[in-house]
Design a protein around this motif. Structure first.
Motif, PDB file in Angstrom:
ATOM      1  N   ALA B  39       0.826  -1.211   0.000  1.00 27.47           N
ATOM      2  CA  ALA B  39       0.000   0.000   0.000  1.00 27.47           C
ATOM      3  C   ALA B  39       0.860   1.261   0.000  1.00 27.47           C
ATOM      4  N   LYS B  40       0.478   2.212  -0.824  1.00 25.12           N
ATOM      5  CA  LYS B  40       1.131   3.519  -0.905  1.00 25.12           C
ATOM      6  C   LYS B  40       2.570   3.446  -1.420  1.00 25.12           C
ATOM      7  N   LYS B  41       2.923   2.325  -2.082  1.00 22.60           N
ATOM      8  CA  LYS B  41       4.274   2.167  -2.612  1.00 22.60           C
ATOM      9  C   LYS B  41       4.214   1.824  -4.103  1.00 22.60           C
ATOM     10  N   PRO B  42       5.302   2.059  -4.834  1.00 22.88           N
ATOM     11  CA  PRO B  42       5.315   1.632  -6.246  1.00 22.88           C
ATOM     12  C   PRO B  42       5.478   0.119  -6.362  1.00 22.88           C
ATOM     13  N   PRO B  43       5.158  -0.454  -7.517  1.00 25.69           N
ATOM     14  CA  PRO B  43       5.376  -1.891  -7.722  1.00 25.69           C
ATOM     15  C   PRO B  43       6.861  -2.244  -7.634  1.00 25.69           C
ATOM     16  N   GLU B  44       7.126  -3.417  -7.078  1.00 23.71           N
ATOM     17  CA  GLU B  44       8.503  -3.928  -6.983  1.00 23.71           C
ATOM     18  C   GLU B  44       8.614  -5.182  -7.841  1.00 23.71           C
ATOM     19  N   LEU B  45       9.619  -5.205  -8.683  1.00 23.90           N
ATOM     20  CA  LEU B  45       9.820  -6.358  -9.553  1.00 23.90           C
ATOM     21  C   LEU B  45      10.232  -7.585  -8.742  1.00 23.90           C
ATOM     22  N   MET B  46       9.596  -8.728  -9.081  1.00 21.23           N
ATOM     23  CA  MET B  46       9.961 -10.001  -8.436  1.00 21.23           C
ATOM     24  C   MET B  46      10.671 -10.912  -9.443  1.00 21.23           C
ATOM     25  N   PHE B  47       9.991 -11.211 -10.548  1.00 20.00           N
ATOM     26  CA  PHE B  47      10.510 -12.163 -11.532  1.00 20.00           C
ATOM     27  C   PHE B  47      10.224 -11.651 -12.945  1.00 20.00           C
ATOM     28  N   VAL B  48      11.110 -12.064 -13.870  1.00 25.49           N
ATOM     29  CA  VAL B  48      10.890 -11.813 -15.284  1.00 25.49           C
ATOM     30  C   VAL B  48      11.097 -13.117 -16.037  1.00 25.49           C
ATOM     31  N   TYR B  49      10.153 -13.430 -16.920  1.00 27.09           N
ATOM     32  CA  TYR B  49      10.288 -14.556 -17.838  1.00 27.09           C
ATOM     33  C   TYR B  49      10.404 -14.007 -19.248  1.00 27.09           C
ATOM     34  N   SER B  59      16.029 -11.774  -6.114  1.00 28.94           N
ATOM     35  CA  SER B  59      16.319 -12.281  -4.759  1.00 28.94           C
ATOM     36  C   SER B  59      15.047 -12.478  -3.946  1.00 28.94           C
ATOM     37  N   VAL B  60      14.057 -13.068  -4.598  1.00 32.02           N
ATOM     38  CA  VAL B  60      12.770 -13.310  -3.942  1.00 32.02           C
ATOM     39  C   VAL B  60      12.869 -14.586  -3.094  1.00 32.02           C
ATOM     40  N   PRO B  61      12.309 -14.586  -1.877  1.00 26.37           N
ATOM     41  CA  PRO B  61      12.352 -15.793  -1.029  1.00 26.37           C
ATOM     42  C   PRO B  61      11.740 -16.990  -1.733  1.00 26.37           C
ATOM     43  N   SER B  62      12.252 -18.159  -1.406  1.00 27.16           N
ATOM     44  CA  SER B  62      11.842 -19.385  -2.094  1.00 27.16           C
ATOM     45  C   SER B  62      10.394 -19.782  -1.808  1.00 27.16           C
ATOM     46  N   ARG B  63       9.750 -19.146  -0.860  1.00 24.80           N
ATOM     47  CA  ARG B  63       8.335 -19.441  -0.619  1.00 24.80           C
ATOM     48  C   ARG B  63       7.460 -18.925  -1.778  1.00 24.80           C
ATOM     49  N   PHE B  64       8.061 -18.130  -2.661  1.00 28.31           N
ATOM     50  CA  PHE B  64       7.423 -17.711  -3.911  1.00 28.31           C
ATOM     51  C   PHE B  64       8.108 -18.481  -5.039  1.00 28.31           C
ATOM     52  N   SER B  65       7.313 -19.232  -5.806  1.00 29.89           N
ATOM     53  CA  SER B  65       7.890 -20.041  -6.862  1.00 29.89           C
ATOM     54  C   SER B  65       7.172 -19.767  -8.168  1.00 29.89           C
ATOM     55  N   PRO B  66       7.843 -19.123  -9.135  1.00 31.23           N
ATOM     56  CA  PRO B  66       7.168 -18.821 -10.401  1.00 31.23           C
ATOM     57  C   PRO B  66       7.239 -20.004 -11.355  1.00 31.23           C
ATOM     58  N   GLU B  67       6.312 -19.963 -12.296  1.00 34.20           N
ATOM     59  CA  GLU B  67       6.275 -21.014 -13.321  1.00 34.20           C
ATOM     60  C   GLU B  67       5.664 -20.427 -14.578  1.00 34.20           C
ATOM     61  N   CYS B  68       6.237 -20.771 -15.732  1.00 37.24           N
ATOM     62  CA  CYS B  68       5.700 -20.302 -17.009  1.00 37.24           C
ATOM     63  C   CYS B  68       5.428 -21.518 -17.885  1.00 37.24           C
ATOM     64  N   PRO B  69       4.240 -22.103 -17.826  1.00 35.36           N
ATOM     65  CA  PRO B  69       3.946 -23.335 -18.558  1.00 35.36           C
ATOM     66  C   PRO B  69       3.989 -23.160 -20.083  1.00 35.36           C
ATOM     67  N   ASN B  70       3.596 -21.982 -20.567  1.00 36.73           N
ATOM     68  CA  ASN B  70       3.690 -21.697 -22.004  1.00 36.73           C
ATOM     69  C   ASN B  70       3.740 -20.194 -22.196  1.00 36.73           C
ATOM     70  N   SER B  71       3.777 -19.759 -23.421  1.00 37.72           N
ATOM     71  CA  SER B  71       4.019 -18.342 -23.699  1.00 37.72           C
ATOM     72  C   SER B  71       2.884 -17.438 -23.256  1.00 37.72           C
ATOM     73  N   SER B  72       1.729 -18.001 -22.956  1.00 39.76           N
ATOM     74  CA  SER B  72       0.586 -17.173 -22.576  1.00 39.76           C
ATOM     75  C   SER B  72       0.290 -17.193 -21.078  1.00 39.76           C
ATOM     76  N   LEU B  73       0.885 -18.128 -20.371  1.00 37.67           N
ATOM     77  CA  LEU B  73       0.528 -18.336 -18.974  1.00 37.67           C
ATOM     78  C   LEU B  73       1.697 -18.113 -18.032  1.00 37.67           C
ATOM     79  N   LEU B  74       1.377 -17.561 -16.889  1.00 45.74           N
ATOM     80  CA  LEU B  74       2.378 -17.356 -15.848  1.00 45.74           C
ATOM     81  C   LEU B  74       1.716 -17.645 -14.504  1.00 45.74           C
ATOM     82  N   ASN B  75       2.367 -18.474 -13.705  1.00 41.55           N
ATOM     83  CA  ASN B  75       1.840 -18.805 -12.380  1.00 41.55           C
ATOM     84  C   ASN B  75       2.809 -18.346 -11.309  1.00 41.55           C
ATOM     85  N   LEU B  76       2.260 -18.104 -10.132  1.00 42.00           N
ATOM     86  CA  LEU B  76       3.099 -17.846  -8.967  1.00 42.00           C
ATOM     87  C   LEU B  76       2.594 -18.737  -7.846  1.00 42.00           C
TER      88      LEU B  76
END
Lengths: 110, 119
Positions: B39-49, B59-76
């Protein structure tokens, strides 16, 4: 890294008024974008403007890259213009990431 | 309407839960991003695919795990989060791929976000 400073931090306007938001940056940039975040959290890209001037309806933006600043003009403001305006810049030689300013919170009163 | 779709809009989870945030774009963009915003802050980058491969992890903690199954989808994937992880999580996409001299030269398009509360 690049520092981005936006001013003013807060702005209250009466509907119909005009305003100018400023974004100063500390180094040369290859990429500059303006965003509007409405009170519900939606973040909308307003302009991609690393240099020059662009207009979109009541909004226009000018970036003077050599002097390291950009301006966002809002004319005839409406209550729907309320929210936070972010400027974000990028220098390709410094990791190529968009660095966001702290934002200007605009409130337009009816 | 945004062209980047995020689900769910709201999520409440306990510290022992496992949940996933989903993001979808059909603009043919080659780069996809996760941002975190307090709240009241700018967005902070976590991951880029870029081209479905992880290009940047801020340097995001491992409790956040990204996944990109295909070119249209992104999961966290979220696991064992802390209350301080409560925030608005934003997905974004852009035309240009990351790395190899490419950067976010094209406009960044954000989804509407998932408002996460960790109890």
């Amino acid at each position: 890294g690049i520092q981005v400073e936006q001013s003013p931090p807060d702005l209250i306007l009466q509907e119909g008024a005009n305003s100018t938001l400023r974004c100063n940056f500390s180094d040369s940039v290859n990429n500059l974008q303006w965003f509007h975040q409405n009170p519900w959290g939606q973040l909308i890209n307003l302009f991609y403007i690393p240099s020059g001037t662009k207009q979109n309806g009541r909004l226009s933006a000018t970036t003077v890259a050599t002097e390291r600043y950009s301006l966002l003009y809002i004319s005839s403001s409406q209550t729907t213009d309320s929210g936070v305006y972010f400027c974000a810049v990028e220098n390709y030689n410094q990791g190529g990431k968009l660095i966001f300013g702290q934002g200007t919170e605009l409130s337009v009163k009816p | 309407d945004t062209e980047v779709t995020q689900t769910p809009k709201h999520l409440v989870m306990g510290m022992t839960n496992k949940k996933s945030l989903k993001c979808e774009q059909h603009m043919g963009h080659r780069a996809m991003y996760w941002y975190k915003q307090k709240a009241k802050k700018p967005p902070e980058l976590m991951f880029v695919y870029s081209y479905e491969k992880l290009s940047i992890n801020e340097s995001v903690p491992s409790r956040f795990s990204p996944e990109c199954p295909n070119s249209s989808l992104l999961n966290l994937h979220l696991h064992a989060l802390q209350p301080e992880d409560s925030a608005l999580y934003l997905c974004a996409s852009s035309q240009d791929p990351w790395g190899q001299g490419w950067t976010t030269r094209s406009p960044l398009h954000f989804g509407n976000g998932t408002r996460l509360t960790v109890t």
